[in-house]
Design a protein around this motif. Structure first.
Motif, mmCIF file in Angstrom:
data_model
loop_
_atom_site.group_PDB
_atom_site.id
_atom_site.type_symbol
_atom_site.label_atom_id
_atom_site.label_comp_id
_atom_site.label_asym_id
_atom_site.label_seq_id
_atom_site.Cartn_x
_atom_site.Cartn_y
_atom_site.Cartn_z
ATOM 1 N N PHE A 69 1.048 -1.246 0.216
ATOM 2 C CA PHE A 69 -0.151 -0.219 0.162
ATOM 3 C C PHE A 69 0.936 1.259 0.132
ATOM 4 O O PHE A 69 2.291 1.652 0.465
ATOM 5 C CB PHE A 69 -0.776 -0.037 1.626
ATOM 6 C CG PHE A 69 -2.052 -1.008 0.957
ATOM 7 C CD1 PHE A 69 -1.962 -2.163 1.905
ATOM 8 C CD2 PHE A 69 -2.809 -0.810 0.811
ATOM 9 C CE1 PHE A 69 -2.560 -3.621 1.845
ATOM 10 C CE2 PHE A 69 -5.092 -1.467 0.545
ATOM 11 C CZ PHE A 69 -4.623 -3.236 1.042
ATOM 12 N N ARG A 70 0.100 2.320 -0.258
ATOM 13 C CA ARG A 70 1.149 3.377 -0.493
ATOM 14 C C ARG A 70 0.157 4.739 0.011
ATOM 15 O O ARG A 70 -1.209 4.625 -0.121
ATOM 16 C CB ARG A 70 1.670 3.673 -2.186
ATOM 17 C CG ARG A 70 2.206 5.686 -1.417
ATOM 18 C CD ARG A 70 2.450 6.122 -3.309
ATOM 19 N NE ARG A 70 1.136 5.907 -4.111
ATOM 20 C CZ ARG A 70 0.911 5.383 -5.422
ATOM 21 N NH1 ARG A 70 2.100 4.981 -5.919
ATOM 22 N NH2 ARG A 70 -0.111 4.855 -6.396
ATOM 23 N N GLN A 93 -5.854 8.400 2.242
ATOM 24 C CA GLN A 93 -6.100 6.922 3.127
ATOM 25 C C GLN A 93 -5.061 6.294 2.190
ATOM 26 O O GLN A 93 -4.915 6.347 1.144
ATOM 27 C CB GLN A 93 -7.208 6.246 2.819
ATOM 28 C CG GLN A 93 -8.665 6.977 3.705
ATOM 29 C CD GLN A 93 -9.886 5.844 3.399
ATOM 30 O OE1 GLN A 93 -9.878 5.558 2.612
ATOM 31 N NE2 GLN A 93 -10.370 6.116 4.353
ATOM 32 N N ARG A 94 -4.331 5.008 3.099
ATOM 33 C CA ARG A 94 -3.652 3.765 2.190
ATOM 34 C C ARG A 94 -5.036 3.250 0.782
ATOM 35 O O ARG A 94 -5.443 2.738 0.961
ATOM 36 C CB ARG A 94 -3.581 2.876 3.192
ATOM 37 C CG ARG A 94 -2.378 3.625 4.105
ATOM 38 C CD ARG A 94 -1.739 2.669 5.237
ATOM 39 N NE ARG A 94 -1.183 2.557 6.552
ATOM 40 C CZ ARG A 94 -0.643 2.478 7.273
ATOM 41 N NH1 ARG A 94 -0.821 0.953 7.485
ATOM 42 N NH2 ARG A 94 0.235 2.726 8.247
ATOM 43 N N GLN A 95 -3.794 3.082 0.053
ATOM 44 C CA GLN A 95 -4.027 3.043 -1.554
ATOM 45 C C GLN A 95 -3.583 1.799 -2.100
ATOM 46 O O GLN A 95 -1.622 1.516 -1.981
ATOM 47 C CB GLN A 95 -3.955 4.177 -2.569
ATOM 48 C CG GLN A 95 -4.134 3.857 -3.917
ATOM 49 C CD GLN A 95 -3.406 5.058 -4.949
ATOM 50 O OE1 GLN A 95 -2.674 5.592 -4.849
ATOM 51 N NE2 GLN A 95 -4.476 4.911 -5.961
ATOM 52 N N LEU A 96 -4.111 0.430 -2.277
ATOM 53 C CA LEU A 96 -3.710 -0.705 -3.025
ATOM 54 C C LEU A 96 -2.892 -0.496 -4.035
ATOM 55 O O LEU A 96 -3.028 0.813 -5.104
ATOM 56 C CB LEU A 96 -4.153 -1.370 -2.671
ATOM 57 C CG LEU A 96 -3.986 -3.307 -3.593
ATOM 58 C CD1 LEU A 96 -2.621 -3.547 -2.336
ATOM 59 C CD2 LEU A 96 -4.991 -3.637 -3.921
ATOM 60 N N GLY A 132 5.602 7.998 -1.851
ATOM 61 C CA GLY A 132 4.822 8.468 -0.406
ATOM 62 C C GLY A 132 5.450 7.243 0.713
ATOM 63 O O GLY A 132 6.328 6.468 0.171
ATOM 64 N N VAL A 133 4.617 6.930 1.731
ATOM 65 C CA VAL A 133 5.435 6.143 2.223
ATOM 66 C C VAL A 133 4.838 4.395 1.596
ATOM 67 O O VAL A 133 3.493 4.487 1.802
ATOM 68 C CB VAL A 133 4.572 5.697 3.785
ATOM 69 C CG1 VAL A 133 5.293 4.959 4.655
ATOM 70 C CG2 VAL A 133 5.076 7.513 4.267
ATOM 71 N N TYR A 134 5.147 3.660 1.987
ATOM 72 C CA TYR A 134 5.329 2.657 1.311
ATOM 73 C C TYR A 134 5.165 1.357 2.867
ATOM 74 O O TYR A 134 5.637 1.465 3.521
ATOM 75 C CB TYR A 134 5.473 1.443 0.216
ATOM 76 C CG TYR A 134 5.421 2.142 -1.461
ATOM 77 C CD1 TYR A 134 5.799 3.863 -1.002
ATOM 78 C CD2 TYR A 134 4.897 2.488 -2.234
ATOM 79 C CE1 TYR A 134 5.756 4.357 -2.863
ATOM 80 C CE2 TYR A 134 4.723 2.049 -3.266
ATOM 81 C CZ TYR A 134 4.658 4.160 -3.806
ATOM 82 O OH TYR A 134 5.135 4.024 -4.737
ATOM 83 N N TYR A 135 3.955 1.054 2.668
ATOM 84 C CA TYR A 135 3.354 -0.379 3.572
ATOM 85 C C TYR A 135 3.332 -1.733 2.664
ATOM 86 O O TYR A 135 2.269 -1.638 1.858
ATOM 87 C CB TYR A 135 2.622 -0.406 4.322
ATOM 88 C CG TYR A 135 2.214 1.573 5.411
ATOM 89 C CD1 TYR A 135 2.269 2.326 4.722
ATOM 90 C CD2 TYR A 135 3.152 1.348 6.437
ATOM 91 C CE1 TYR A 135 2.001 4.110 5.516
ATOM 92 C CE2 TYR A 135 2.861 2.595 7.181
ATOM 93 C CZ TYR A 135 2.085 4.202 6.921
ATOM 94 O OH TYR A 135 2.628 5.013 7.300
ATOM 95 N N CYS A 136 4.393 -2.700 3.688
ATOM 96 C CA CYS A 136 3.758 -4.261 3.570
ATOM 97 C C CYS A 136 2.497 -5.163 4.206
ATOM 98 O O CYS A 136 2.530 -4.127 5.355
ATOM 99 C CB CYS A 136 4.875 -4.964 2.760
ATOM 100 S SG CYS A 136 5.461 -5.625 4.250
#
Length: 121
Positions: free
Chosen positions: A37-38, A44-47, A91-95
């Motif tokens: 997600f970014r 909001q976090r975007q897939l 952006g901030v990238y989350y797994c």
């Protein structure tokens, strides 16, 4: 609970490439679907991308053709290869991981701390 850790973010010029890594603290990582997600401030976090336990993949429309996702189950890792980066990729990238086939951020329980990607000249 699965603990995830992202790495590989940084500052890159437009048109450049980065490879993000997501590693897990479980040897059962192959049993999980994994998503990237970014998130940008105020949104909001975007897939961005998703990979299933069997290697099936999907990508958001804005990154299709530029990003690839892969997994290395032997090393409990998932990778996001990002090419032809654009400022909009910043952006901030989350797994995140799940044992279900879901795609909304609120449906994922296990997250990493995130890694910052900045695309700027």
């Amino acid at each position: 609970q699965v603990q995830l850790e992202e790495s590989g973010g940084g500052l890159v010029q437009p048109g450049g490439s980065l490879r993000l890594s997501c590693t897990a603290n479980t040897t059962w990582f192959s049993n999980y679907n994994v998503a990237w997600f970014r998130q940008v401030p105020g949104k909001q976090r975007q897939l961005v991308s998703f990979i299933t336990t069997t290697g099936g993949t999907m990508f958001g429309s804005s990154v299709k053709g530029r990003f690839t996702i892969s997994r290395d189950n032997a090393n409990n890792a998932v990778y996001l290869e990002m090419r032809s980066l654009e400022p909009e990729d910043t952006g901030v990238y989350y797994c995140a991981c799940t044992d279900r086939l879901v795609f909304r951020a609120q449906d994922f329980a296990d997250w990493g701390q995130g890694t910052q990607v900045t695309v700027s000249s």
